[in-house]
Design a protein around this motif. Structure first.
Motif, PDB file in Angstrom:
ATOM      1  N   ASN A  76       0.824  -1.216   0.000  1.00 13.42           N
ATOM      2  CA  ASN A  76       0.000   0.000   0.000  1.00 13.42           C
ATOM      3  C   ASN A  76       0.859   1.267   0.000  1.00 13.42           C
ATOM      4  OD1 ASN A  76      -2.257  -1.590   0.077  1.00 13.42           O
ATOM      5  ND2 ASN A  76      -3.096  -0.736   1.954  1.00 13.42           N
ATOM      6  N   THR A  77       1.884   1.277  -0.824  1.00 14.87           N
ATOM      7  CA  THR A  77       2.840   2.387  -0.811  1.00 14.87           C
ATOM      8  C   THR A  77       3.191   2.811  -2.227  1.00 14.87           C
ATOM      9  OG1 THR A  77       3.758   1.598   1.293  1.00 14.87           O
ATOM     10  CG2 THR A  77       5.077   3.168   0.038  1.00 14.87           C
ATOM     11  N   VAL A  78       3.305   4.112  -2.412  1.00 14.13           N
ATOM     12  CA  VAL A  78       3.806   4.672  -3.656  1.00 14.13           C
ATOM     13  C   VAL A  78       5.086   5.437  -3.329  1.00 14.13           C
ATOM     14  CG1 VAL A  78       2.390   6.769  -3.477  1.00 14.13           C
ATOM     15  CG2 VAL A  78       3.231   6.027  -5.706  1.00 14.13           C
ATOM     16  N   TYR A  79       6.033   5.403  -4.251  1.00 12.77           N
ATOM     17  CA  TYR A  79       7.345   5.993  -4.030  1.00 12.77           C
ATOM     18  C   TYR A  79       7.645   7.057  -5.092  1.00 12.77           C
ATOM     19  CZ  TYR A  79       7.837   1.639  -1.410  1.00 12.77           C
ATOM     20  OH  TYR A  79       7.640   0.585  -0.542  1.00 12.77           O
ATOM     21  N   LEU A  80       8.518   7.954  -4.745  1.00 12.94           N
ATOM     22  CA  LEU A  80       9.066   8.898  -5.710  1.00 12.94           C
ATOM     23  C   LEU A  80      10.579   8.941  -5.488  1.00 12.94           C
ATOM     24  CD1 LEU A  80       8.321  10.913  -7.984  1.00 12.94           C
ATOM     25  CD2 LEU A  80       8.437  12.715  -6.251  1.00 12.94           C
ATOM     26  N   GLN A  81      11.293   8.332  -6.401  1.00 11.49           N
ATOM     27  CA  GLN A  81      12.754   8.377  -6.361  1.00 11.49           C
ATOM     28  C   GLN A  81      13.204   9.636  -7.090  1.00 11.49           C
ATOM     29  OE1 GLN A  81      15.080   6.239  -4.880  1.00 11.49           O
ATOM     30  NE2 GLN A  81      16.540   7.849  -5.475  1.00 11.49           N
ATOM     31  N   MET A  82      13.940  10.476  -6.390  1.00  5.70           N
ATOM     32  CA  MET A  82      14.364  11.753  -6.952  1.00  5.70           C
ATOM     33  C   MET A  82      15.883  11.782  -7.019  1.00  5.70           C
ATOM     34  SD  MET A  82      11.726  14.314  -4.978  1.00  5.70           S
ATOM     35  CE  MET A  82      12.519  14.079  -3.394  1.00  5.70           C
ATOM     36  N   ASN A  83      16.391  11.852  -8.226  1.00  5.56           N
ATOM     37  CA  ASN A  83      17.834  11.905  -8.457  1.00  5.56           C
ATOM     38  C   ASN A  83      18.219  13.237  -9.090  1.00  5.56           C
ATOM     39  OD1 ASN A  83      18.021   9.213  -7.550  1.00  5.56           O
ATOM     40  ND2 ASN A  83      17.707   8.438  -9.629  1.00  5.56           N
ATOM     41  N   SER A  84      19.495  13.546  -9.047  1.00  8.87           N
ATOM     42  CA  SER A  84      20.013  14.779  -9.660  1.00  8.87           C
ATOM     43  C   SER A  84      19.199  15.990  -9.221  1.00  8.87           C
ATOM     44  CB  SER A  84      20.006  14.655 -11.186  1.00  8.87           C
ATOM     45  OG  SER A  84      20.775  13.551 -11.609  1.00  8.87           O
ATOM     46  N   LEU A  85      18.970  16.076  -7.943  1.00  5.94           N
ATOM     47  CA  LEU A  85      18.117  17.145  -7.420  1.00  5.94           C
ATOM     48  C   LEU A  85      18.734  18.514  -7.640  1.00  5.94           C
ATOM     49  CD1 LEU A  85      16.896  15.325  -4.233  1.00  5.94           C
ATOM     50  CD2 LEU A  85      15.404  16.382  -5.921  1.00  5.94           C
ATOM     51  N   LYS A  86      17.857  19.484  -7.871  1.00  5.06           N
ATOM     52  CA  LYS A  86      18.246  20.866  -8.130  1.00  5.06           C
ATOM     53  C   LYS A  86      17.613  21.760  -7.066  1.00  5.06           C
ATOM     54  CE  LYS A  86      17.997  19.967 -13.121  1.00  5.06           C
ATOM     55  NZ  LYS A  86      17.367  20.400 -14.400  1.00  5.06           N
ATOM     56  N   PRO A  87      18.191  22.912  -6.828  1.00  2.00           N
ATOM     57  CA  PRO A  87      17.577  23.831  -5.857  1.00  2.00           C
ATOM     58  C   PRO A  87      16.126  24.163  -6.194  1.00  2.00           C
ATOM     59  CG  PRO A  87      19.806  24.527  -6.325  1.00  2.00           C
ATOM     60  CD  PRO A  87      19.517  23.393  -7.269  1.00  2.00           C
ATOM     61  N   GLU A  88      15.796  24.204  -7.465  1.00  4.89           N
ATOM     62  CA  GLU A  88      14.410  24.512  -7.853  1.00  4.89           C
ATOM     63  C   GLU A  88      13.440  23.377  -7.558  1.00  4.89           C
ATOM     64  OE1 GLU A  88      17.168  24.784  -9.748  1.00  4.89           O
ATOM     65  OE2 GLU A  88      16.753  24.232 -11.838  1.00  4.89           O
ATOM     66  N   ASP A  89      13.942  22.224  -7.124  1.00  9.13           N
ATOM     67  CA  ASP A  89      13.061  21.143  -6.681  1.00  9.13           C
ATOM     68  C   ASP A  89      12.606  21.339  -5.232  1.00  9.13           C
ATOM     69  OD1 ASP A  89      15.195  18.906  -8.477  1.00  9.13           O
ATOM     70  OD2 ASP A  89      13.201  19.604  -9.092  1.00  9.13           O
ATOM     71  N   THR A  90      13.141  22.336  -4.569  1.00 11.64           N
ATOM     72  CA  THR A  90      12.758  22.607  -3.186  1.00 11.64           C
ATOM     73  C   THR A  90      11.278  22.935  -3.094  1.00 11.64           C
ATOM     74  OG1 THR A  90      14.958  23.381  -2.553  1.00 11.64           O
ATOM     75  CG2 THR A  90      13.100  24.168  -1.240  1.00 11.64           C
ATOM     76  N   ALA A  91      10.565  22.176  -2.263  1.00 16.90           N
ATOM     77  CA  ALA A  91       9.120  22.339  -2.133  1.00 16.90           C
ATOM     78  C   ALA A  91       8.605  21.371  -1.076  1.00 16.90           C
ATOM     79  CB  ALA A  91       8.418  22.057  -3.461  1.00 16.90           C
ATOM     80  N   VAL A  92       7.361  21.558  -0.709  1.00 19.50           N
ATOM     81  CA  VAL A  92       6.647  20.530   0.044  1.00 19.50           C
ATOM     82  C   VAL A  92       6.024  19.585  -0.973  1.00 19.50           C
ATOM     83  CG1 VAL A  92       4.795  20.031   1.665  1.00 19.50           C
ATOM     84  CG2 VAL A  92       6.187  22.095   1.955  1.00 19.50           C
ATOM     85  N   TYR A  93       6.291  18.308  -0.788  1.00 20.12           N
ATOM     86  CA  TYR A  93       5.800  17.290  -1.710  1.00 20.12           C
ATOM     87  C   TYR A  93       4.610  16.558  -1.093  1.00 20.12           C
ATOM     88  CZ  TYR A  93       9.708  17.928  -4.872  1.00 20.12           C
ATOM     89  OH  TYR A  93      10.597  18.450  -5.780  1.00 20.12           O
ATOM     90  N   TYR A  94       3.574  16.398  -1.898  1.00 17.85           N
ATOM     91  CA  TYR A  94       2.340  15.763  -1.457  1.00 17.85           C
ATOM     92  C   TYR A  94       2.031  14.560  -2.349  1.00 17.85           C
ATOM     93  CZ  TYR A  94       1.459  20.302   0.770  1.00 17.85           C
ATOM     94  OH  TYR A  94       1.544  21.455   1.523  1.00 17.85           O
ATOM     95  N   CYS A  95       1.489  13.523  -1.746  1.00 15.29           N
ATOM     96  CA  CYS A  95       0.919  12.441  -2.535  1.00 15.29           C
ATOM     97  C   CYS A  95      -0.605  12.574  -2.510  1.00 15.29           C
ATOM     98  CB  CYS A  95       1.352  11.078  -2.019  1.00 15.29           C
ATOM     99  SG  CYS A  95       0.965  10.740  -0.286  1.00 15.29           S
ATOM    100  N   ALA A  96      -1.220  12.052  -3.544  1.00 20.91           N
ATOM    101  CA  ALA A  96      -2.660  12.176  -3.677  1.00 20.91           C
ATOM    102  C   ALA A  96      -3.213  10.987  -4.434  1.00 20.91           C
ATOM    103  CB  ALA A  96      -3.015  13.477  -4.396  1.00 20.91           C
ATOM    104  N   ALA A  97      -4.506  10.740  -4.253  1.00 18.84           N
ATOM    105  CA  ALA A  97      -5.147   9.589  -4.879  1.00 18.84           C
ATOM    106  C   ALA A  97      -6.485   9.985  -5.487  1.00 18.84           C
ATOM    107  CB  ALA A  97      -5.360   8.482  -3.846  1.00 18.84           C
ATOM    108  N   ARG A  98      -6.791   9.364  -6.592  1.00 16.88           N
ATOM    109  CA  ARG A  98      -8.117   9.512  -7.212  1.00 16.88           C
ATOM    110  C   ARG A  98      -8.299   8.350  -8.176  1.00 16.88           C
ATOM    111  NH1 ARG A  98      -9.258  11.641 -12.176  1.00 16.88           N
ATOM    112  NH2 ARG A  98     -11.057  12.810 -11.371  1.00 16.88           N
ATOM    113  N   LEU A  99      -9.512   8.245  -8.688  1.00 17.80           N
ATOM    114  CA  LEU A  99      -9.806   7.266  -9.724  1.00 17.80           C
ATOM    115  C   LEU A  99      -9.648   7.949 -11.060  1.00 17.80           C
ATOM    116  CD1 LEU A  99     -12.928   5.544  -8.124  1.00 17.80           C
ATOM    117  CD2 LEU A  99     -10.552   4.726  -8.148  1.00 17.80           C
ATOM    118  N   GLY A 100      -8.614   7.594 -11.793  1.00 23.20           N
ATOM    119  CA  GLY A 100      -8.333   8.250 -13.064  1.00 23.20           C
ATOM    120  C   GLY A 100      -7.255   9.297 -12.893  1.00 23.20           C
ATOM    121  N   ILE A 101      -6.208   9.223 -13.680  1.00 22.83           N
ATOM    122  CA  ILE A 101      -5.075  10.128 -13.515  1.00 22.83           C
ATOM    123  C   ILE A 101      -5.363  11.464 -14.191  1.00 22.83           C
ATOM    124  CG2 ILE A 101      -3.819   9.436 -15.605  1.00 22.83           C
ATOM    125  CD1 ILE A 101      -2.200   9.902 -12.172  1.00 22.83           C
TER     126      ILE A 101
END
Length: 121
Positions: A76-101
């Motif tokens: 029951n887990t989703v992942y986000l692997q983040m490589n080569s991070l940049k300063p502009e990637d700085t943020a609060v990251y949220y996961c979300a769910a719905r039926l249909g992308i």
């Protein structure tokens, strides 16, 4: 479904982090899952999405080739692997769910609490 995001932190530019989003409930595997981010003073934006089976993935152009979304329905887990991070990637990251992308945040029914990613230059 209830979502709990984790894995954020402080990393230097060029580094990597892996975010996790754990879901409660037995229906996780029917939901499309998305990762979004919101930087200070900016609107929440789509980062990546994945279909219920994990066979289809979607990325914002800004992260394509650097980030990878995946899921483990048995955990029951989703992942986000983040490589080569940049300063502009700085943020609060949220996961979300719905039926249909979709890439539109208001379309999502369920949200995690967010995890802060800070990339130093």
């Amino acid at each position: 479904v209830q979502l709990q995001a984790s894995g954020g932190g402080l990393v230097q530019a060029g580094g990597s982090l892996r975010l996790s989003c754990a879901a409660s409930g037995r229906t996780f595997s029917i939901y499309d899952m998305g990762w979004f981010r919101q930087a200070p003073g900016r609107e929440r934006e789509f980062v990546a999405g994945i279909s219920p089976s994990g066979t289809r993935t979607y990325y914002a152009d800004s992260v394509k080739g650097r980030f990878t979304i995946s899921r483990d329905n048995a955990k029951n887990t989703v992942y986000l692997q983040m490589n080569s991070l940049k300063p502009e990637d700085t943020a609060v990251y949220y996961c979300a769910a719905r039926l249909g992308i979709t890439r539109n945040p208001p379309d999502y029914n369920y949200w995690g609490q967010g995890t802060l990613v800070t990339v130093s230059s």
